[in-house]
Design a protein around this motif. Structure first.
Motif, PDB file in Angstrom:
ATOM      1  N   LEU A 238       0.848  -1.195   0.000  1.00 12.06           N
ATOM      2  CA  LEU A 238       0.000   0.000   0.000  1.00 12.06           C
ATOM      3  C   LEU A 238       0.878   1.238   0.000  1.00 12.06           C
ATOM      4  CD1 LEU A 238      -2.433  -1.052   2.874  1.00 12.06           C
ATOM      5  CD2 LEU A 238      -2.882  -1.269   0.439  1.00 12.06           C
ATOM      6  N   GLU A 239       0.401   2.285  -0.654  1.00 11.81           N
ATOM      7  CA  GLU A 239       1.107   3.568  -0.670  1.00 11.81           C
ATOM      8  C   GLU A 239       0.134   4.682  -0.339  1.00 11.81           C
ATOM      9  OE1 GLU A 239       4.799   2.851  -3.824  1.00 11.81           O
ATOM     10  OE2 GLU A 239       3.119   4.172  -4.351  1.00 11.81           O
ATOM     11  N   ILE A 240       0.608   5.654   0.460  1.00  7.36           N
ATOM     12  CA  ILE A 240      -0.185   6.824   0.826  1.00  7.36           C
ATOM     13  C   ILE A 240       0.549   8.058   0.322  1.00  7.36           C
ATOM     14  CG2 ILE A 240      -1.148   8.151   2.736  1.00  7.36           C
ATOM     15  CD1 ILE A 240      -1.349   5.558   4.314  1.00  7.36           C
ATOM     16  N   HIS A 241      -0.121   8.856  -0.499  1.00 11.10           N
ATOM     17  CA  HIS A 241       0.462  10.067  -1.074  1.00 11.10           C
ATOM     18  C   HIS A 241      -0.327  11.289  -0.608  1.00 11.10           C
ATOM     19  CE1 HIS A 241       1.719   6.849  -3.845  1.00 11.10           C
ATOM     20  NE2 HIS A 241       2.774   7.597  -4.096  1.00 11.10           N
ATOM     21  N   ASP A 242       0.344  12.446  -0.621  1.00 17.91           N
ATOM     22  CA  ASP A 242      -0.351  13.685  -0.308  1.00 17.91           C
ATOM     23  C   ASP A 242      -0.972  14.258  -1.576  1.00 17.91           C
ATOM     24  OD1 ASP A 242       1.778  14.693  -1.709  1.00 17.91           O
ATOM     25  OD2 ASP A 242       2.751  15.642   0.000  1.00 17.91           O
ATOM     26  N   SER A 243      -1.523  15.468  -1.472  1.00 22.18           N
ATOM     27  CA  SER A 243      -2.225  16.064  -2.614  1.00 22.18           C
ATOM     28  C   SER A 243      -1.296  16.408  -3.769  1.00 22.18           C
ATOM     29  CB  SER A 243      -2.970  17.323  -2.160  1.00 22.18           C
ATOM     30  OG  SER A 243      -2.068  18.242  -1.562  1.00 22.18           O
ATOM     31  N   SER A 244      -0.006  16.553  -3.506  1.00 21.99           N
ATOM     32  CA  SER A 244       0.969  16.828  -4.573  1.00 21.99           C
ATOM     33  C   SER A 244       1.637  15.564  -5.092  1.00 21.99           C
ATOM     34  CB  SER A 244       2.037  17.795  -4.059  1.00 21.99           C
ATOM     35  OG  SER A 244       2.733  17.238  -2.955  1.00 21.99           O
ATOM     36  N   SER A 245       1.058  14.393  -4.785  1.00 21.42           N
ATOM     37  CA  SER A 245       1.544  13.080  -5.245  1.00 21.42           C
ATOM     38  C   SER A 245       2.899  12.702  -4.650  1.00 21.42           C
ATOM     39  CB  SER A 245       1.621  13.027  -6.783  1.00 21.42           C
ATOM     40  OG  SER A 245       0.345  13.216  -7.343  1.00 21.42           O
ATOM     41  N   SER A 246       3.292  13.370  -3.578  1.00 19.16           N
ATOM     42  CA  SER A 246       4.524  12.983  -2.874  1.00 19.16           C
ATOM     43  C   SER A 246       4.221  11.825  -1.920  1.00 19.16           C
ATOM     44  CB  SER A 246       5.095  14.164  -2.096  1.00 19.16           C
ATOM     45  OG  SER A 246       5.414  15.229  -2.970  1.00 19.16           O
ATOM     46  N   LEU A 247       5.136  10.858  -1.888  1.00 20.37           N
ATOM     47  CA  LEU A 247       4.923   9.673  -1.064  1.00 20.37           C
ATOM     48  C   LEU A 247       5.053  10.017   0.412  1.00 20.37           C
ATOM     49  CD1 LEU A 247       4.488   6.576  -1.016  1.00 20.37           C
ATOM     50  CD2 LEU A 247       6.978   6.335  -1.051  1.00 20.37           C
ATOM     51  N   ILE A 248       4.006   9.740   1.184  1.00 19.01           N
ATOM     52  CA  ILE A 248       4.041   9.915   2.636  1.00 19.01           C
ATOM     53  C   ILE A 248       4.584   8.664   3.309  1.00 19.01           C
ATOM     54  CG2 ILE A 248       2.647  10.327   4.691  1.00 19.01           C
ATOM     55  CD1 ILE A 248       0.733  11.928   2.995  1.00 19.01           C
ATOM     56  N   HIS A 249       4.049   7.511   2.920  1.00 18.80           N
ATOM     57  CA  HIS A 249       4.524   6.249   3.495  1.00 18.80           C
ATOM     58  C   HIS A 249       4.133   5.106   2.563  1.00 18.80           C
ATOM     59  CE1 HIS A 249       6.079   3.726   6.708  1.00 18.80           C
ATOM     60  NE2 HIS A 249       5.048   2.923   6.519  1.00 18.80           N
ATOM     61  N   ARG A 250       4.969   4.077   2.584  1.00 20.16           N
ATOM     62  CA  ARG A 250       4.698   2.865   1.824  1.00 20.16           C
ATOM     63  C   ARG A 250       4.688   1.673   2.783  1.00 20.16           C
ATOM     64  NH1 ARG A 250       5.533   0.400  -3.427  1.00 20.16           N
ATOM     65  NH2 ARG A 250       6.030  -1.799  -3.147  1.00 20.16           N
ATOM     66  N   PHE A 251       3.609   0.915   2.745  1.00 17.28           N
ATOM     67  CA  PHE A 251       3.491  -0.317   3.510  1.00 17.28           C
ATOM     68  C   PHE A 251       3.745  -1.501   2.579  1.00 17.28           C
ATOM     69  CE2 PHE A 251       0.750   2.572   5.908  1.00 17.28           C
ATOM     70  CZ  PHE A 251       1.130   2.311   7.215  1.00 17.28           C
ATOM     71  N   GLU A 252       4.798  -2.266   2.849  1.00 14.75           N
ATOM     72  CA  GLU A 252       4.936  -3.535   2.148  1.00 14.75           C
ATOM     73  C   GLU A 252       3.849  -4.499   2.645  1.00 14.75           C
ATOM     74  OE1 GLU A 252       6.851  -4.084  -0.341  1.00 14.75           O
ATOM     75  OE2 GLU A 252       8.008  -2.219  -0.220  1.00 14.75           O
ATOM     76  N   LYS A 253       3.533  -5.462   1.809  1.00 11.75           N
ATOM     77  CA  LYS A 253       2.410  -6.338   2.135  1.00 11.75           C
ATOM     78  C   LYS A 253       2.652  -7.088   3.446  1.00 11.75           C
ATOM     79  CE  LYS A 253      -0.744  -9.520  -0.174  1.00 11.75           C
ATOM     80  NZ  LYS A 253      -1.036 -10.245  -1.428  1.00 11.75           N
ATOM     81  N   GLU A 254       3.890  -7.523   3.660  1.00 15.44           N
ATOM     82  CA  GLU A 254       4.182  -8.274   4.879  1.00 15.44           C
ATOM     83  C   GLU A 254       4.347  -7.366   6.104  1.00 15.44           C
ATOM     84  OE1 GLU A 254       7.937  -7.546   2.512  1.00 15.44           O
ATOM     85  OE2 GLU A 254       5.929  -8.361   2.136  1.00 15.44           O
ATOM     86  N   ASP A 255       4.485  -6.034   5.883  1.00 17.22           N
ATOM     87  CA  ASP A 255       4.664  -5.111   7.002  1.00 17.22           C
ATOM     88  C   ASP A 255       3.348  -4.679   7.637  1.00 17.22           C
ATOM     89  OD1 ASP A 255       7.366  -5.232   6.583  1.00 17.22           O
ATOM     90  OD2 ASP A 255       7.464  -3.405   5.382  1.00 17.22           O
ATOM     91  N   VAL A 256       2.246  -4.838   6.914  1.00 20.21           N
ATOM     92  CA  VAL A 256       0.945  -4.428   7.453  1.00 20.21           C
ATOM     93  C   VAL A 256       0.531  -5.425   8.536  1.00 20.21           C
ATOM     94  CG1 VAL A 256      -1.472  -4.029   6.929  1.00 20.21           C
ATOM     95  CG2 VAL A 256       0.282  -3.357   5.279  1.00 20.21           C
TER      96      VAL A 256
END
Length: 419
Positions: A238-256
């Protein structure tokens, strides 16, 4: 059904213009409307659809500080103040659902509310939902096949490197005075082929399979820290981006570690740590009903439905738009009802006339159902072909891994002899 549920409720005060006073109460947001109810009497002072909103602003005046204003089409302006947990939180969430409503198909809400849903349209909605679920599953399966191809190319490169190591070990094991020993230097062609293979492998590994991307309102750390952004579901995480498409955080599948579904439009994602704070995000999105089934499919052992579990399952069982799991029994029940409904013997004229004048499924709905069924058949056949191909790829990968393991053990023994 999901359009009538409450997305969120905030304690606040509403400015009553005729009486020139503030009224405490609660502001409630649904996917299609906004209303305010007083705390004292429970009366609904305002209730208007989001489609009538022209402007949402954060304003202040000489007497009103930290307020939120909403302007309707008839130039009626509503003032809200003392918003909890904060004005920015309420502003971002209402603006998100308002924008989603504006970007949706025009007139869809009016058409749904004005015209009753027939059995044919209900069945068409069920089949369309089933088609969408199958398309999502096929997309995930396709990206999984790409990952298997990437693993296979990485194993090919590993076998090529092991062949070079085998030749170098053979050279080291040969005595220096042996006249038939040869210097097995790497040829330019080998280097070029290995470089091309490495490039192709890194390109294949760099591919990210995007399953779905939706706009969302992101909460981090506290309820007052909020910002607009987007949630992207990948095959690998999973990836979470802000309104300017900058990456806030990335969750690998096994890290969730866990995903909690609070409401039909709100989920929280957390990664636990020992000795330091957990990484957690809470997301609200108007498109979350489309995301939750995909999360259930990818994180079936980590997702948890909280207090609204019963509501979610009830809506899935009753709403033709959100229904995805009990589609086929309902479809067969409707088709059986359309096929076997006959007039009674005591009333021969009137029931027959009613049945012929108001058919259960119209010709247009029948044609649409046929097209959806053809697409479903094609998707099912493509899915079967891809599964067979992936089964063969998994067998080849397992064989290559066994062969590589044996080669590595053999070369480790040879290197120990040299030392």
């Amino acid at each position: 059904m999901s359009r009538d549920i409450c997305v969120h409720t905030w304690p606040c005060s509403y400015y009553l213009e005729p009486e020139k006073r503030w009224v405490p109460g609660k502001l409630s947001l649904s996917p299609l409307s906004l209303k305010f109810m007083t705390d004292k009497t429970g009366d609904t002072l305002i209730n208007f659809p989001l489609s009538s909103i022209i402007e949402i602003k954060k304003e202040a005046s000489h007497f009103i500080f930290s307020s939120l204003t909403i302007l309707e089409k008839d130039h009626v302006k509503h003032w809200f103040s003392s918003l909890q947990p904060g004005r920015n939180v309420v502003f971002h969430i209402i603006e998100h659902f308002w924008r989603d409503m504006l970007l949706s198909q025009p007139g869809a809400a009016v058409e749904v509310s004005s015209s009753p849903m027939t059995k044919g349209k209900e069945l068409t909605g069920l089949m369309a939902c089933s088609q969408k679920r199958l398309e999502d599953a096929a997309r995930v399966l396709h990206h999984q096949g790409e990952q298997l191809d990437s693993i296979a190319s990485g194993l090919d490169k590993m076998e090529s490197d092991l062949d070079v190591a085998d030749r170098l070990l053979t050279e080291l094991e040969s005595p220096s005075w042996w006249p038939f020993s040869s210097k097995l230097w790497k040829k330019p062609s080998d280097t070029k082929s290995r470089g091309g293979s490495s490039t192709a492998s890194s390109k294949a590994l760099g591919k990210e399979g995007i399953v779905i991307r939706v706009p969302a309102v992101i909460f981090q750390r506290t309820d007052s820290y909020v910002k607009p952004g987007s949630l992207t579901i990948l095959v690998s995480g999973l990836e979470i981006h802000d309104s300017s498409s900058s990456l806030i955080h990335r969750f690998e599948k096994e890290d969730v570690d866990d995903i909690k579904v609070h409401t039909h439009y709100e989920v929280s994602i957390r990664q636990r740590f020992t000795g330091k704070p957990d990484i957690a995000f809470r997301l609200i999105s108007a498109k979350m009903p489309e995301v939750i089934p995909i999360l259930e499919m990818q994180f079936s052992k980590k997702i948890e439905l909280l207090e609204d579990d019963l509501m979610l399952r009830t809506m899935r069982a009753s709403s033709p738009e959100e229904k995805g799991y009990s589609v086929w029994p309902a479809a067969f029940r409707l088709m059986d009802c359309a096929r076997h409904q006959e007039p009674s013997g005591s009333q021969e004229g009137r029931p027959l006339q009613l049945q012929t004048s108001e058919p259960l499924i119209s010709k247009e709905d029948t044609q649409e159902l046929r097209q959806i069924l053809r697409k479903l058949k094609g998707l099912a056949l493509d899915t079967q072909t891809e599964l067979e191909r992936q089964d063969e790829a998994l067998h080849d990968i397992a064989t290559a891994v066994d062969r590589t393991t044996i080669t590595i053990d053999k070369q480790n023994r040879r290197m120990k002899k040299l030392t």
